[in-house]
Design a protein around this motif. Structure first.
Motif, short mmCIF file in Angstrom:
data_model
loop_
_atom_site.label_atom_id
_atom_site.label_comp_id
_atom_site.label_asym_id
_atom_site.label_seq_id
_atom_site.Cartn_x
_atom_site.Cartn_y
_atom_site.Cartn_z
N ILE A 77 29.35 -13.33 -4.09
CA ILE A 77 30.07 -13.32 -2.82
C ILE A 77 30.96 -12.07 -2.77
O ILE A 77 31.61 -11.72 -3.74
CB ILE A 77 30.97 -14.57 -2.71
N TYR A 99 38.66 -21.33 3.49
CA TYR A 99 37.45 -20.74 2.94
C TYR A 99 36.83 -21.64 1.88
O TYR A 99 35.61 -21.85 1.86
CB TYR A 99 37.78 -19.36 2.35
N PRO A 103 33.88 -24.39 3.66
CA PRO A 103 33.09 -23.15 3.70
C PRO A 103 32.12 -23.14 4.86
O PRO A 103 31.55 -24.17 5.22
CB PRO A 103 32.37 -23.15 2.36
N ASP A 105 31.88 -20.31 8.30
CA ASP A 105 32.04 -19.01 8.94
C ASP A 105 33.33 -18.30 8.57
O ASP A 105 33.50 -17.12 8.88
CB ASP A 105 31.95 -19.16 10.46
N THR A 106 34.25 -18.99 7.91
CA THR A 106 35.50 -18.36 7.49
C THR A 106 35.21 -17.33 6.41
O THR A 106 34.42 -17.59 5.50
CB THR A 106 36.48 -19.42 6.95
N ARG A 107 35.86 -16.18 6.51
CA ARG A 107 35.61 -15.15 5.49
C ARG A 107 36.92 -14.47 5.10
O ARG A 107 37.85 -14.39 5.90
CB ARG A 107 34.59 -14.14 5.96
N GLY A 111 35.46 -9.32 3.71
CA GLY A 111 34.50 -9.97 2.83
C GLY A 111 33.45 -10.73 3.63
O GLY A 111 33.28 -10.53 4.82
N GLU A 112 32.75 -11.63 2.93
CA GLU A 112 31.66 -12.41 3.52
C GLU A 112 32.04 -13.87 3.66
O GLU A 112 32.71 -14.43 2.79
CB GLU A 112 30.43 -12.41 2.59
N SER A 113 31.52 -14.48 4.69
CA SER A 113 31.63 -15.94 4.82
C SER A 113 30.55 -16.59 3.96
O SER A 113 29.59 -15.94 3.54
CB SER A 113 31.45 -16.36 6.28
N TRP A 114 30.71 -17.88 3.71
CA TRP A 114 29.69 -18.63 2.98
C TRP A 114 28.35 -18.55 3.70
O TRP A 114 27.30 -18.35 3.07
CB TRP A 114 30.12 -20.08 2.79
N GLN A 116 27.22 -16.20 5.60
CA GLN A 116 26.64 -14.87 5.41
C GLN A 116 26.01 -14.74 4.02
O GLN A 116 24.93 -14.15 3.89
CB GLN A 116 27.71 -13.80 5.61
#
Length: 190
Positions: A77, A99, A103, A105-107, A111-114, A116
């Motif tokens: 991640i 996050y 988990p 769309d929160t990022r 960084g990346e969301s889950w 993504q």
């Protein structure tokens, strides 16, 4: 039928969130590496994330197996500005709680969301399956990457996937048969 043997890289001994930071793995336990290699199928292809801790672990267990090029989409991640920080060091505590507890769309900032991460890893797995149909694949990767595939195989919510333990140098064996994923072993330590 295709099988993936997901191996988590050797330990880094870092105390913060290690995502895309390229830290080496501690591969000093030769006996554990030998047991791990002996447990894996001899004719499997070996692929790894391009981060050194995964790539070096793959080299240590590859033995006589065919090695595929490193796959950047099997990276951990991307924690963005949270990278290498401990949870208590993160300024955005409400965002961090969201996050990890919900988990999706929160990022993290930058960084990346889950979701993504799941899309990225699922795409890499699909490419490997297309390029090597019916083959066993040993994929040396990271905690988050392996959890995306556990979630997929078990049909879990992301929060449920996070409840699974994935130890360093463990094997999670997932199989794809007739378009359906199943988990044969999760977090097995040979």
């Amino acid at each position: 039928m295709s099988r993936f043997f997901w191996v988590r890289h050797g330990p880094t001994h870092a105390k913060g969130m290690v995502g895309w930071t390229d830290l080496p793995a501690d591969l000093s336990d030769i006996g554990q590496l030998e047991r791990l290699s002996a447990h894996l199928p001899d004719d499997a292809l070996v692929v790894s994330s391009d981060l050194i801790r995964a790539a070096d672990t793959a080299t240590a267990i590859a033995a006589h197996r065919a090695r595929l090029p490193h796959e950047p989409n099997l990276r951990e991640i991307n924690f963005g500005t949270w990278e290498m920080k401990r949870h208590f060091e993160i300024k955005e505590q409400d965002l961090a709680r969201q996050y990890w507890e919900r988990p999706g769309d929160t990022r993290p900032p930058q960084g990346e969301s889950w979701n993504q991460v799941c899309t990225r890893v699922n795409g890499a797995v699909a490419q490997l399956l297309t390029a090597h149909p019916g083959r066993d694949i040993i994929a040396v990767a990271h905690f988050g990457v392996i959890l995306t595939q556990v979630q997929r195989a078990l049909g879990l919510a992301a929060s449920e996937a996070f409840s699974h333990r994935i130890d360093n140098l463990s094997v999670t064996e997932l199989r794809l048969k007739d378009g359906q994923w199943a988990a044969d072993r999760i977090n097995h330590l040979p």
